[in-house]
Scaffold this active site. Sequence first.
Site, PDB file in Angstrom:
ATOM      1  N   HIS A  84       0.850  -1.185   0.000  1.00 45.93           N
ATOM      2  CA  HIS A  84       0.000   0.000   0.000  1.00 45.93           C
ATOM      3  C   HIS A  84       0.887   1.237   0.000  1.00 45.93           C
ATOM      4  CE1 HIS A  84      -4.207  -1.538   1.316  1.00 45.93           C
ATOM      5  NE2 HIS A  84      -3.626  -2.350   0.457  1.00 45.93           N
ATOM      6  N   TYR A 130      -8.985   5.922   7.322  1.00 46.62           N
ATOM      7  CA  TYR A 130      -9.111   6.306   8.731  1.00 46.62           C
ATOM      8  C   TYR A 130     -10.069   7.495   8.758  1.00 46.62           C
ATOM      9  CZ  TYR A 130      -4.886   3.586   9.960  1.00 46.62           C
ATOM     10  OH  TYR A 130      -3.965   2.594  10.163  1.00 46.62           O
ATOM     11  N   PRO A 180      -4.164   0.424  18.797  1.00 45.19           N
ATOM     12  CA  PRO A 180      -3.943  -0.065  17.437  1.00 45.19           C
ATOM     13  C   PRO A 180      -3.983   1.000  16.328  1.00 45.19           C
ATOM     14  CG  PRO A 180      -6.105  -0.750  18.240  1.00 45.19           C
ATOM     15  CD  PRO A 180      -5.400  -0.120  19.389  1.00 45.19           C
ATOM     16  N   LYS A 183       1.163  -0.172  15.070  1.00 46.20           N
ATOM     17  CA  LYS A 183       2.575  -0.276  15.462  1.00 46.20           C
ATOM     18  C   LYS A 183       2.944  -1.514  16.284  1.00 46.20           C
ATOM     19  CE  LYS A 183       4.143   3.319  13.523  1.00 46.20           C
ATOM     20  NZ  LYS A 183       4.472   2.895  12.170  1.00 46.20           N
ATOM     21  N   TYR A 198       4.299   6.608  10.082  1.00 49.20           N
ATOM     22  CA  TYR A 198       3.379   5.508   9.774  1.00 49.20           C
ATOM     23  C   TYR A 198       4.126   4.371   9.083  1.00 49.20           C
ATOM     24  CZ  TYR A 198      -0.956   3.114   8.533  1.00 49.20           C
ATOM     25  OH  TYR A 198      -1.960   2.180   8.431  1.00 49.20           O
TER      26      TYR A 198
HETATM   27  P1  RFL Z   1       1.659 -11.939  21.433  1.00 50.82           P
HETATM   28  O1  RFL Z   1       1.241 -11.991  20.012  1.00 50.82           O
HETATM   29  O2  RFL Z   1       0.656 -11.614  22.458  1.00 50.82           O
HETATM   30  O3  RFL Z   1       2.324 -13.352  21.763  1.00 50.82           O
HETATM   31  C1  RFL Z   1       2.662 -13.749  23.089  1.00 50.82           C
HETATM   32  C2  RFL Z   1       2.552 -15.256  23.175  1.00 50.82           C
HETATM   33  O4  RFL Z   1       2.956 -15.702  24.469  1.00 50.82           O
HETATM   34  C3  RFL Z   1       2.059 -16.708  24.902  1.00 50.82           C
HETATM   35  N1  RFL Z   1       2.128 -16.810  26.368  1.00 50.82           N
HETATM   36  C4  RFL Z   1       2.773 -17.799  27.034  1.00 50.82           C
HETATM   37  N2  RFL Z   1       3.464 -18.862  26.618  1.00 50.82           N
HETATM   38  C5  RFL Z   1       3.992 -19.700  27.552  1.00 50.82           C
HETATM   39  N3  RFL Z   1       3.851 -19.514  28.901  1.00 50.82           N
HETATM   40  C6  RFL Z   1       3.152 -18.450  29.359  1.00 50.82           C
HETATM   41  N4  RFL Z   1       3.013 -18.242  30.666  1.00 50.82           N
HETATM   42  C7  RFL Z   1       2.588 -17.535  28.416  1.00 50.82           C
HETATM   43  N5  RFL Z   1       1.845 -16.403  28.534  1.00 50.82           N
HETATM   44  C8  RFL Z   1       1.576 -15.980  27.284  1.00 50.82           C
HETATM   45  C9  RFL Z   1       0.714 -16.248  24.353  1.00 50.82           C
HETATM   46  O5  RFL Z   1      -0.216 -17.319  24.263  1.00 50.82           O
HETATM   47  C10 RFL Z   1       1.117 -15.716  22.983  1.00 50.82           C
HETATM   48  O6  RFL Z   1       1.065 -16.715  21.981  1.00 50.82           O
HETATM   49  O7  RFL Z   1       2.872 -10.910  21.644  1.00 50.82           O
HETATM   50  P2  RFL Z   1       4.084 -10.488  20.663  1.00 50.82           P
HETATM   51  O8  RFL Z   1       4.727 -11.698  20.069  1.00 50.82           O
HETATM   52  O9  RFL Z   1       4.882  -9.516  21.434  1.00 50.82           O
HETATM   53  O10 RFL Z   1       3.364  -9.763  19.424  1.00 50.82           O
HETATM   54  C11 RFL Z   1       2.695  -8.526  19.606  1.00 50.82           C
HETATM   55  C12 RFL Z   1       1.528  -8.389  18.620  1.00 50.82           C
HETATM   56  O11 RFL Z   1       0.724  -9.549  18.697  1.00 50.82           O
HETATM   57  C13 RFL Z   1       0.663  -7.142  18.902  1.00 50.82           C
HETATM   58  O12 RFL Z   1       1.483  -6.046  19.235  1.00 50.82           O
HETATM   59  C14 RFL Z   1      -0.203  -6.728  17.672  1.00 50.82           C
HETATM   60  O13 RFL Z   1      -1.183  -7.699  17.392  1.00 50.82           O
HETATM   61  C15 RFL Z   1      -0.879  -5.382  17.914  1.00 50.82           C
HETATM   62  N6  RFL Z   1      -1.791  -4.975  16.822  1.00 50.82           N
HETATM   63  C16 RFL Z   1      -1.305  -4.413  15.653  1.00 50.82           C
HETATM   64  N7  RFL Z   1       0.026  -4.290  15.474  1.00 50.82           N
HETATM   65  C17 RFL Z   1       0.507  -3.796  14.279  1.00 50.82           C
HETATM   66  O14 RFL Z   1       1.736  -3.680  14.142  1.00 50.82           O
HETATM   67  N8  RFL Z   1      -0.315  -3.439  13.231  1.00 50.82           N
HETATM   68  C18 RFL Z   1      -1.661  -3.541  13.328  1.00 50.82           C
HETATM   69  O15 RFL Z   1      -2.351  -3.268  12.345  1.00 50.82           O
HETATM   70  C19 RFL Z   1      -2.206  -4.011  14.584  1.00 50.82           C
HETATM   71  N9  RFL Z   1      -3.527  -4.137  14.734  1.00 50.82           N
HETATM   72  C20 RFL Z   1      -3.169  -5.140  16.948  1.00 50.82           C
HETATM   73  C21 RFL Z   1      -4.012  -4.694  15.873  1.00 50.82           C
HETATM   74  C22 RFL Z   1      -3.727  -5.730  18.071  1.00 50.82           C
HETATM   75  C23 RFL Z   1      -5.095  -5.870  18.158  1.00 50.82           C
HETATM   76  N10 RFL Z   1      -5.593  -6.500  19.324  1.00 50.82           N
HETATM   77  C24 RFL Z   1      -6.547  -7.524  19.300  1.00 50.82           C
HETATM   78  C25 RFL Z   1      -4.914  -6.307  20.567  1.00 50.82           C
HETATM   79  C26 RFL Z   1      -5.380  -4.816  15.955  1.00 50.82           C
HETATM   80  C27 RFL Z   1      -5.940  -5.374  17.101  1.00 50.82           C
HETATM   81  C28 RFL Z   1      -7.441  -5.447  17.142  1.00 50.82           C
HETATM   82  C1  PHB Z   2      -5.942  -4.037  10.706  1.00 49.90           C
HETATM   83  O1  PHB Z   2      -6.001  -4.283   9.485  1.00 49.90           O
HETATM   84  O2  PHB Z   2      -6.280  -4.875  11.560  1.00 49.90           O
HETATM   85  C2  PHB Z   2      -5.483  -2.705  11.160  1.00 49.90           C
HETATM   86  C3  PHB Z   2      -5.027  -1.792  10.224  1.00 49.90           C
HETATM   87  C4  PHB Z   2      -4.594  -0.550  10.642  1.00 49.90           C
HETATM   88  C5  PHB Z   2      -4.611  -0.230  11.989  1.00 49.90           C
HETATM   89  C6  PHB Z   2      -5.046  -1.156  12.925  1.00 49.90           C
HETATM   90  C7  PHB Z   2      -5.489  -2.406  12.511  1.00 49.90           C
HETATM   91  O3  PHB Z   2      -4.189   1.000  12.375  1.00 49.90           O
END
Ligand code: RFL
Ligand code: PHB
Length: 388
Positions: free
Chosen positions: A72, A201, A292, A296, A382
């Site tokens: 994108h 957005y 979110p 990041k 971004y």
């Molecule tokens: P994770 O993905 O939470 O993984 C941690 C893992 O550790 C496990 N765990 C354990 N394992 C063993 N023993 C224990 N005691 C444990 N306790 C926990 C868990 O089961 C899990 O598998 O962390 P990590 O690897 O640091 O990754 C971080 C990302 O997942 C997170 O920052 C992103 O998903 C945030 N996020 C977004 N980030 C972006 O860069 N771009 C996006 O567009 C974006 N959109 C989002 C998001 C997060 C969202 N939610 C649901 C919070 C959109 C949403 C809606």
């Molecule tokens: C997504 O596609 O889940 C998404 C995209 C942009 C954001 C957050 C989440 O800023």
Amino acid sequence: MRTQVGIIGAGPAGLLLSHLLALRGIDSVVVENRSRDYVQARIRAGVLEQGTVDTLTEAGLGQRLHREGMRHDGIYLQTPAGREHLDFPGLCGRSVWVYGQTEVVRDLVAARLAAGRPTYFEVSHTAVHDTDSDRPRVTFVDADGRPHELECDAVAGCDGFHGITRDLLETSTQQTWTRSYPYAWLGILATVAPSTDELIYAWHPHGFALHSMRSAHVSRLYLQVEPGEDLTLWSDDRIWSELQTRLGVDGWLLETGPITDRSITAMRSFVSAPMRQGRLFLAGDAAHIVPPTGAKGLNLAVSDVVVLCDALTALVGEGRSELADAYTEVALRRVWRATHFSWWMTSMLHRSGDDFDAQLQLSQLAYVTSSRAASESFAENYTGMPIR
Ligand code: RFL
Ligand code: PHB
């Protein structure tokens, strides 16, 4: 069992760290308390910064990403005055990629299992011991109920925000910063072609809305809602109608389709430092959370791990500690930049406060889309600041 690095958590941070370490000849064991299917199906992030894509590509993980991911070259920022486009390559020479976190994790799990490296899913009773010694240990019980003890040179806490490792850091030297936001996101995944070529957005008097996507056939959309919102109050019709209202501009129609996933996400900023104590290192959501809006979180997990991989390679591979000593400082520079950008973008786009606040937000949005300096700054943040 003996390994050089014990890794807690098979999210993007833990899995990528294990892969990057293996490329440097450092062995690791990953322990994860959820099942492989659960980890691979968790719907979360969708936007990868240029630096994240470069990291995955250089690590040999880019085949499917380059085939199925969508580059994108910009986003739309929208207010009731209209929909404005920001052209990232023209502004800062970089782009972003839309490729779901589910796909990144699938690629990482496949690479790890193909290499035959030890990964334990569905473990319980994970504990870390002796982090102040040169031989920290990880104990856990595997999926079949067998207890294990893992003797390591270092342990990486990649266990996310609700993990156990952050609480092991000495509270007397630990500092945390938190901001909770007075709103949440209702997110849906729908089987329908995106109604837009790039992410929208939108600021709207009813609240923020975002149109994102996962593929040519799957859309991802979000609505600002109250923090304690009851999901059962949102019928499919109500969700689509509110999305059309908030994302609508004259002559544009939002296509609708079956909703396959829906959830409410609280919005929070959180940073905990230092990210290391003795031989225990934290990376990703274990150490920090961003709302979110700036996309990041996953990208910060990747940049932490790139920095941590250098530090661990020097420490356990060569017995040099300078990079390990600098880990917190180097990682936090990028964490705080992304924390500021996510907070700023969140504050600019979500409805809260009174009409004075709304006028400030609209003025700021008009500035971002009309001033070259402001839009360059937006694009630079971004698409992501350099990792090192
Ligand atoms: P994770 O993905 O939470 O993984 C941690 C893992 O550790 C496990 N765990 C354990 N394992 C063993 N023993 C224990 N005691 C444990 N306790 C926990 C868990 O089961 C899990 O598998 O962390 P990590 O690897 O640091 O990754 C971080 C990302 O997942 C997170 O920052 C992103 O998903 C945030 N996020 C977004 N980030 C972006 O860069 N771009 C996006 O567009 C974006 N959109 C989002 C998001 C997060 C969202 N939610 C649901 C919070 C959109 C949403 C809606
Ligand atoms: C997504 O596609 O889940 C998404 C995209 C942009 C954001 C957050 C989440 O800023």
